[in-house]
Scaffold this motif. Structure first.
Motif, short mmCIF file in Angstrom:
data_model
loop_
_atom_site.label_atom_id
_atom_site.label_comp_id
_atom_site.label_asym_id
_atom_site.label_seq_id
_atom_site.Cartn_x
_atom_site.Cartn_y
_atom_site.Cartn_z
N ALA A 142 0.83 -1.21 0.00
CA ALA A 142 0.00 0.00 0.00
C ALA A 142 0.86 1.25 0.00
CB ALA A 142 -0.92 0.00 1.22
N GLY A 143 1.96 1.23 0.77
CA GLY A 143 2.87 2.37 0.80
C GLY A 143 3.49 2.63 -0.57
N GLU A 144 3.78 1.56 -1.29
CA GLU A 144 4.34 1.72 -2.64
C GLU A 144 3.32 2.35 -3.58
OE1 GLU A 144 5.68 -2.17 -3.65
OE2 GLU A 144 7.50 -2.02 -2.41
N VAL A 145 2.06 1.98 -3.42
CA VAL A 145 1.00 2.59 -4.24
C VAL A 145 0.93 4.09 -3.97
CG1 VAL A 145 -1.49 2.69 -4.63
CG2 VAL A 145 -0.36 0.47 -4.39
N LEU A 146 1.04 4.48 -2.70
CA LEU A 146 0.95 5.90 -2.34
C LEU A 146 2.23 6.66 -2.64
CD1 LEU A 146 -0.87 5.65 1.12
CD2 LEU A 146 -1.87 6.27 -1.10
N GLY A 147 3.35 5.95 -2.75
CA GLY A 147 4.62 6.60 -3.06
C GLY A 147 5.32 7.21 -1.86
N ILE A 148 5.02 6.71 -0.66
CA ILE A 148 5.59 7.30 0.55
C ILE A 148 7.09 7.03 0.66
CG2 ILE A 148 3.43 7.26 1.82
CD1 ILE A 148 4.40 4.70 3.20
N SER A 149 7.76 7.82 1.52
CA SER A 149 9.21 7.71 1.69
C SER A 149 9.59 6.66 2.72
CB SER A 149 9.79 9.07 2.10
OG SER A 149 9.56 10.04 1.10
N ALA A 186 -4.84 -2.92 -1.61
CA ALA A 186 -3.58 -3.66 -1.40
C ALA A 186 -3.68 -4.55 -0.16
CB ALA A 186 -2.41 -2.68 -1.27
N TYR A 187 -4.60 -4.21 0.75
CA TYR A 187 -4.85 -5.05 1.92
C TYR A 187 -5.86 -6.13 1.53
CZ TYR A 187 -2.50 -1.44 4.63
OH TYR A 187 -1.57 -0.55 5.12
N LYS A 188 -5.40 -7.08 0.76
CA LYS A 188 -6.30 -8.09 0.21
C LYS A 188 -6.95 -8.94 1.29
CE LYS A 188 -3.84 -8.37 -4.20
NZ LYS A 188 -3.09 -9.25 -5.15
N SER A 189 -6.26 -9.11 2.40
CA SER A 189 -6.82 -9.94 3.47
C SER A 189 -7.97 -9.25 4.20
CB SER A 189 -5.73 -10.31 4.48
OG SER A 189 -5.32 -9.17 5.23
N GLN A 190 -8.06 -7.93 4.11
CA GLN A 190 -8.99 -7.18 4.94
C GLN A 190 -10.27 -6.76 4.24
OE1 GLN A 190 -8.16 -6.77 8.32
NE2 GLN A 190 -6.63 -8.22 7.55
N PHE A 191 -10.16 -6.46 2.96
CA PHE A 191 -11.30 -5.85 2.27
C PHE A 191 -11.94 -6.81 1.27
CE2 PHE A 191 -8.54 -2.41 3.78
CZ PHE A 191 -9.44 -1.81 4.64
N TYR A 192 -12.90 -6.30 0.53
CA TYR A 192 -13.78 -7.15 -0.26
C TYR A 192 -13.03 -8.06 -1.24
CZ TYR A 192 -17.40 -8.59 -3.53
OH TYR A 192 -18.24 -9.33 -4.32
#
Length: 233
Positions: free
Chosen positions: A59-66, A173-179
């Motif tokens: 998920a962090g990679e999707v957002l581009g965080i440092s 990206a949190y495949k275990s948590q959401f739909y």
């Protein structure tokens, strides 16, 4: 490394759900943004801490965080005490963020309100010289609270038009948590298709209210200020 913005959540995925589009937009415009998860989310009904750690990285990679870090406080049982406050203070002094985005001031999950107060208190304590962590003191200029499960009237709304899709991708990206229609895991309040759709609906409704495509709302514990009235859209 100094951060412009630090997003803090009680659990992995709190940031993505609460302010993912804001973070994606700030990264797009060149700001350095980090995320701190207070816990590993080990009490979550679905998945495991190890799975959620991998998902948080994705998920962090999707957002581009440092950067992304975890404090490993106890999910469900952490408290706003001296030890926990000092752990957050150490992170604040290490990365010296100008703005901190943290949990909703009150919410359905007991960790969210606790996390909000813990981080807010730590932001104040981090500026006190007589608290010795072996680091230079640092106090963020602003602390804002994103909105989570419980609907709240925001004190201000950020225009995140064009970044809602990135937010949704980070959430998923949190495949275990959401739909996931193929999942064999138990159903939870956040695992339904309706829940994921509600995230978009809220953003589009806040955008409608401020006259843009989509928005994310924030609660402030002190008055937000603008330099010029023309800065308001």
């Amino acid at each position: 490394m100094q951060l412009d913005i630090l997003g803090v959540g009680a659990h992995p995925d709190d940031i993505e759900l609460g302010c993912g589009a804001t973070i994606a937009k700030e990264v797009h415009f060149g700001k350095k943004v980090g995320i701190l998860d207070l816990t590993r989310g080990e009490l979550g009904t679905r998945g495991t801490p190890e799975i959620r750690l991998r998902e948080a990285k994705n998920a962090g990679e999707v957002l581009g965080i440092s950067l992304r870090a975890q404090l490993n406080l106890r999910d469900g049982f952490f408290i706003n005490d001296q030890d926990s406050q000092l752990e957050v203070v150490k992170v604040l002094r290490k990365y010296r963020p100008k703005i901190v985005l943290c949990n909703a001031v009150r919410d359905r999950h007991i960790d969210h309100g606790k996390g909000a107060k813990l981080v807010s208190d730590a932001c104040f304590l981090s500026g006190l010289r007589k608290i010795d962590t072996g680091q230079e003191v640092w106090r963020p200029k602003q602390v804002y609270h994103y909105i989570q499960w419980q609907d709240m009237i925001p004190d201000f709304v950020v225009d995140v038009s064009g970044f809602l899709e990135t937010k949704i991708n980070a959430i998923l990206a949190y495949k275990s948590q959401f739909y996931d229609p193929n999942s064999k895991e138990p159903e939870t309040p956040i695992s339904s298709k309706n829940f994921v759709e509600s995230v978009s609906h809220r953003a589009r409704n806040l955008g409608r209210i401020i006259g843009v495509e989509s928005g994310e709302g924030y609660v402030a514990t002190r008055y937000p200020a603008v330099d010029r009235i023309s800065d308001l859209i």
